[in-house]
Scaffold this motif. Sequence first.
Motif, mmCIF file in Angstrom:
data_model
loop_
_atom_site.group_PDB
_atom_site.id
_atom_site.type_symbol
_atom_site.label_atom_id
_atom_site.label_comp_id
_atom_site.label_asym_id
_atom_site.label_seq_id
_atom_site.Cartn_x
_atom_site.Cartn_y
_atom_site.Cartn_z
ATOM 1 N N LYS A 10 -7.163 6.538 -9.564
ATOM 2 C CA LYS A 10 -7.750 5.350 -8.956
ATOM 3 C C LYS A 10 -6.800 4.160 -9.073
ATOM 4 O O LYS A 10 -6.638 3.391 -8.127
ATOM 5 C CB LYS A 10 -9.082 5.027 -9.634
ATOM 6 N N ALA A 11 -6.141 4.019 -10.216
ATOM 7 C CA ALA A 11 -5.178 2.927 -10.405
ATOM 8 C C ALA A 11 -3.993 3.088 -9.450
ATOM 9 O O ALA A 11 -3.519 2.106 -8.861
ATOM 10 C CB ALA A 11 -4.701 2.891 -11.850
ATOM 11 N N GLN A 12 -3.514 4.323 -9.278
ATOM 12 C CA GLN A 12 -2.407 4.573 -8.355
ATOM 13 C C GLN A 12 -2.814 4.270 -6.913
ATOM 14 O O GLN A 12 -2.032 3.689 -6.153
ATOM 15 C CB GLN A 12 -1.928 6.019 -8.470
ATOM 16 N N ASP A 13 -4.022 4.674 -6.537
ATOM 17 C CA ASP A 13 -4.515 4.400 -5.183
ATOM 18 C C ASP A 13 -4.610 2.895 -4.937
ATOM 19 O O ASP A 13 -4.246 2.402 -3.870
ATOM 20 C CB ASP A 13 -5.876 5.052 -4.960
ATOM 21 N N THR A 14 -5.097 2.186 -5.940
ATOM 22 C CA THR A 14 -5.225 0.733 -5.815
ATOM 23 C C THR A 14 -3.853 0.082 -5.662
ATOM 24 O O THR A 14 -3.658 -0.794 -4.817
ATOM 25 C CB THR A 14 -5.952 0.140 -7.036
ATOM 26 N N LEU A 15 -2.896 0.515 -6.459
ATOM 27 C CA LEU A 15 -1.535 -0.017 -6.375
ATOM 28 C C LEU A 15 -0.916 0.268 -5.007
ATOM 29 O O LEU A 15 -0.280 -0.608 -4.406
ATOM 30 C CB LEU A 15 -0.672 0.577 -7.487
ATOM 31 N N GLN A 16 -1.139 1.476 -4.506
ATOM 32 C CA GLN A 16 -0.619 1.833 -3.185
ATOM 33 C C GLN A 16 -1.248 0.947 -2.105
ATOM 34 O O GLN A 16 -0.556 0.465 -1.201
ATOM 35 C CB GLN A 16 -0.906 3.304 -2.888
ATOM 36 N N ARG A 17 -2.547 0.719 -2.200
ATOM 37 C CA ARG A 17 -3.232 -0.132 -1.220
ATOM 38 C C ARG A 17 -2.718 -1.572 -1.291
ATOM 39 O O ARG A 17 -2.530 -2.222 -0.258
ATOM 40 C CB ARG A 17 -4.744 -0.091 -1.501
ATOM 41 N N VAL A 18 -2.466 -2.063 -2.498
ATOM 42 C CA VAL A 18 -1.917 -3.412 -2.666
ATOM 43 C C VAL A 18 -0.565 -3.512 -1.980
ATOM 44 O O VAL A 18 -0.282 -4.479 -1.261
ATOM 45 C CB VAL A 18 -1.812 -3.778 -4.165
ATOM 46 N N ASN A 19 0.282 -2.507 -2.181
ATOM 47 C CA ASN A 19 1.612 -2.516 -1.549
ATOM 48 C C ASN A 19 1.509 -2.473 -0.026
ATOM 49 O O ASN A 19 2.259 -3.173 0.677
ATOM 50 C CB ASN A 19 2.452 -1.354 -2.072
ATOM 51 N N GLN A 20 0.577 -1.668 0.496
ATOM 52 C CA GLN A 20 0.387 -1.614 1.951
ATOM 53 C C GLN A 20 -0.043 -2.971 2.487
ATOM 54 O O GLN A 20 0.459 -3.431 3.524
ATOM 55 C CB GLN A 20 -0.675 -0.578 2.307
ATOM 56 N N LEU A 21 -0.970 -3.607 1.797
ATOM 57 C CA LEU A 21 -1.459 -4.912 2.250
ATOM 58 C C LEU A 21 -0.371 -5.976 2.172
ATOM 59 O O LEU A 21 -0.295 -6.847 3.043
ATOM 60 C CB LEU A 21 -2.683 -5.333 1.431
#
Length: 150
Positions: A86-97
């Motif tokens: 979940k932390a990795q997914d959140t970090l990936q989403r932050v980078n995309q945004l």
Amino acid sequence: MSKTSQQNTATDANGVSVIHTQAHTSGLQQVPQLVPVSPGGGGKAVPPSKQGKKNSFVDRNSDEYRQRRERNNMAVKKSRLKSKQKAQDTLQRVNQLKEENERLEAKIKLLTKELSVLKDLFLEHAHNLADNVQPVGTETTTTNPENNGQ
């Protein structure tokens, strides 16, 4: 109106004193009051799942204990992996945004620049038109060669 009451005190299995009050001349129903037996009156409530296990001895060499520990260890491992994912997914989403935000900011700059250029062109064209248009009421006489002889 006189009220007479009678109190009966009993201790239940959990060590809590229950005071039953009877009111003889009132028409109201009395609710039992719970009073702790210990003088300190405090302490933490024990959840029902822990009440039966209070004095039981756990044999750490038993098969049941080993199975429970193994299931618990697997559950902890699964929970930690889920949390990490979940932390990795959140970090990936932050980078995309962040990337999308940078692209949008660049597009805003480009469109603002384009708007400025178009606005300048429009104002220049409007100014040229205003110079070529004469005010109303001012007429210039031009000689028309066809109407010259009349």
